[in-house]
Design an enzyme around this catalytic site. Structure first.
Site, PDB file in Angstrom:
ATOM      1  N   LYS A 166       0.819  -1.224   0.000  1.00 23.35           N
ATOM      2  CA  LYS A 166       0.000   0.000   0.000  1.00 23.35           C
ATOM      3  C   LYS A 166       0.853   1.274   0.000  1.00 23.35           C
ATOM      4  O   LYS A 166       1.741   1.440   0.843  1.00 23.35           O
ATOM      5  CB  LYS A 166      -0.918  -0.027   1.236  1.00 23.35           C
ATOM      6  CG  LYS A 166      -1.934   1.090   1.317  1.00 23.35           C
ATOM      7  CD  LYS A 166      -2.880   0.810   2.489  1.00 23.35           C
ATOM      8  CE  LYS A 166      -3.985   1.825   2.645  1.00 23.35           C
ATOM      9  NZ  LYS A 166      -4.897   1.467   3.752  1.00 23.35           N
ATOM     10  N   GLU A 196      -2.132   3.514  10.834  1.00 21.11           N
ATOM     11  CA  GLU A 196      -1.398   2.912   9.701  1.00 21.11           C
ATOM     12  C   GLU A 196      -0.023   3.552   9.515  1.00 21.11           C
ATOM     13  O   GLU A 196       0.929   2.876   9.152  1.00 21.11           O
ATOM     14  CB  GLU A 196      -2.214   3.032   8.407  1.00 21.11           C
ATOM     15  CG  GLU A 196      -3.352   2.043   8.351  1.00 21.11           C
ATOM     16  CD  GLU A 196      -3.903   1.892   6.947  1.00 21.11           C
ATOM     17  OE1 GLU A 196      -3.182   1.443   6.056  1.00 21.11           O
ATOM     18  OE2 GLU A 196      -5.083   2.236   6.748  1.00 21.11           O
ATOM     19  N   CYS A 254      -7.372  -0.129  -0.234  1.00 28.62           N
ATOM     20  CA  CYS A 254      -8.230   0.813   0.479  1.00 28.62           C
ATOM     21  C   CYS A 254      -8.052   2.277   0.077  1.00 28.62           C
ATOM     22  O   CYS A 254      -8.543   2.696  -0.951  1.00 28.62           O
ATOM     23  CB  CYS A 254      -8.067   0.614   1.989  1.00 28.62           C
ATOM     24  SG  CYS A 254      -9.430   1.383   2.880  1.00 28.62           S
ATOM     25  N   ASN A 273     -10.981  -1.535   4.388  1.00 27.99           N
ATOM     26  CA  ASN A 273     -11.582  -1.485   5.733  1.00 27.99           C
ATOM     27  C   ASN A 273     -11.899  -0.026   5.965  1.00 27.99           C
ATOM     28  O   ASN A 273     -11.007   0.758   6.282  1.00 27.99           O
ATOM     29  CB  ASN A 273     -10.563  -1.873   6.816  1.00 27.99           C
ATOM     30  CG  ASN A 273     -10.309  -3.349   6.923  1.00 27.99           C
ATOM     31  OD1 ASN A 273     -10.936  -4.036   7.709  1.00 27.99           O
ATOM     32  ND2 ASN A 273      -9.357  -3.845   6.147  1.00 27.99           N
TER      33      ASN A 273
END
Ligand code: CDV
Length: 328
Positions: free
Chosen positions: A132, A151, A182, A207
């Protein structure tokens, strides 16, 4: 002969903090069984699919968060997914937290943590890995937030770019496939980098909390799902590709995730959508020839793109103030 593939978004209901990976994997294998019965050839699971969305939990010592991460893939707990892929002859996409011991930008080998996804072929081979890039949230505990989103504490920014691979899947010799995780879906730059590699199908797990926890201003609740769908539909239309976008849904550790997994076609239309906040399989037949119209007409990149005018896209991060008009 149309280039058809049957895909599924395998939405997962909540996975609580106390639940083990093996329970989550059992649920995923059951979804793969159901997918097989429905003729599915590729199943897409969500972001961080093996555990609760742990970035909502603060660990002062980052090493204490290591239990949320996988040190290898397949790991002992995830082998049943790879076995199911081989047994049923279907591919899958899986999001998980990855620990890798590898060189950083300085060349030093060290322990690194990424929010990762993989695409696995019907023979159990890992075809492609993505880490990501657009990491949301914050790195330090934020007392103003009801729910943390750490994160930026637990993950490094992905260092693999946005890769696309052409590989066999289902009955097709080759499909151009890429991934996003995401928050990436909200960034047109990410879609365009995939589009510039002729991506035909984007696998995307997410999420997303039902409420904006930033406490930075008002956002009407119904707009949360709207913005997610808007971003995915625009990305597919503007890059003439399909997306299978799969959520983790429901109330996890007391925090609600909104679900609404979708499959989107290259016209930007939603062709399947989940309606529960639980484990749910939604399927769609995707005719990849539908990608041709957009990419040979309005979004024929080779004919119409003007990179000389897009320098700011890669040249700066924050927005600068515009020139101020003055009357002559
Ligand atoms: N997991 C995520 O990346 N979630 C973000 C939230 C925090 C806004 C998202 O873009 O959905």
């Amino acid at each position: 002969m149309p280039r058809l593939i049957t895909v599924a978004a395998a939405q997962l209901g909540p996975i609580q903090k106390s639940e083990s990976r093996s329970v989550a994997v059992e649920r995923m294998v059951r979804l793969m069984e159901r997918a097989h019965k429905r003729g599915v050839e590729l199943v897409v699971f969500p972001e961080l699919a093996l555990t609760t969305f742990f970035p909502r939990h603060y660990h002062r010592d980052i090493e204490q968060a290591d239990s949320w991460f996988e040190n290898s893939m397949p790991s002992n707990e995830t082998v049943p997914l790879f076995d199911a892929a081989r047994r049923y002859g279907i591919g899958f996409h899986l999001g998980y937290a990855e620990i890798a011991h590898e060189a950083d930008e300085t060349g030093a080998i060290r322990k690194r943590r990424f929010n990762t996804s993989i695409l696995v072929g019907p023979e159990g081979d890992i075809l492609l890995k993505y880490r990501k890039v657009q990491l949301p949230g914050h790195a330090e505990y934020d007392p103003k937030r009801i729910v943390q989103h750490l994160e930026k504490r637990y993950f490094e920014v992905g260092n693999l770019g946005f890769p696309v691979i052409r590989a066999p899947m289902g009955g097709l010799d080759g499909i151009n496939m890429g991934m996003m995780i995401c928050n990436d879906r909200r960034w047109p730059e990410a879609w365009r980098v995939l589009g510039l590699q002729s991506v035909e199908l984007v696998a995307l797990g997410y999420n997303t909390p039902s409420l904006n926890m930033e406490a930075g201003g008002f956002e009407a609740h119904h707009l949360r799902v709207f913005h997610s769908h808007l971003s995915i539909q625009a990305g597919c239309y503007q890059n003439a590709c399909f997306a299978v976008a799969t959520a983790k849904a429901g109330t996890e550790d007391g925090a609600e995730l909104f679900g609404h997994s979708i499959v989107v076609n290259p016209q930007g239309e939603i062709v399947a959508m989940a309606s529960s906040w639980d484990d749910e399989l939604i399927t769609a037949d995707c005719d990849l020839d539908m990608c041709t119209l957009g990419r040979t007409t309005i979004f024929a990149f080779d004919k119409h793109r003007r990179p000389e005018a897009y320098g700011r896209i890669t040249g700066q991060t924050g927005a600068v103030a515009p020139q101020v008009w003055t009357k002559r």
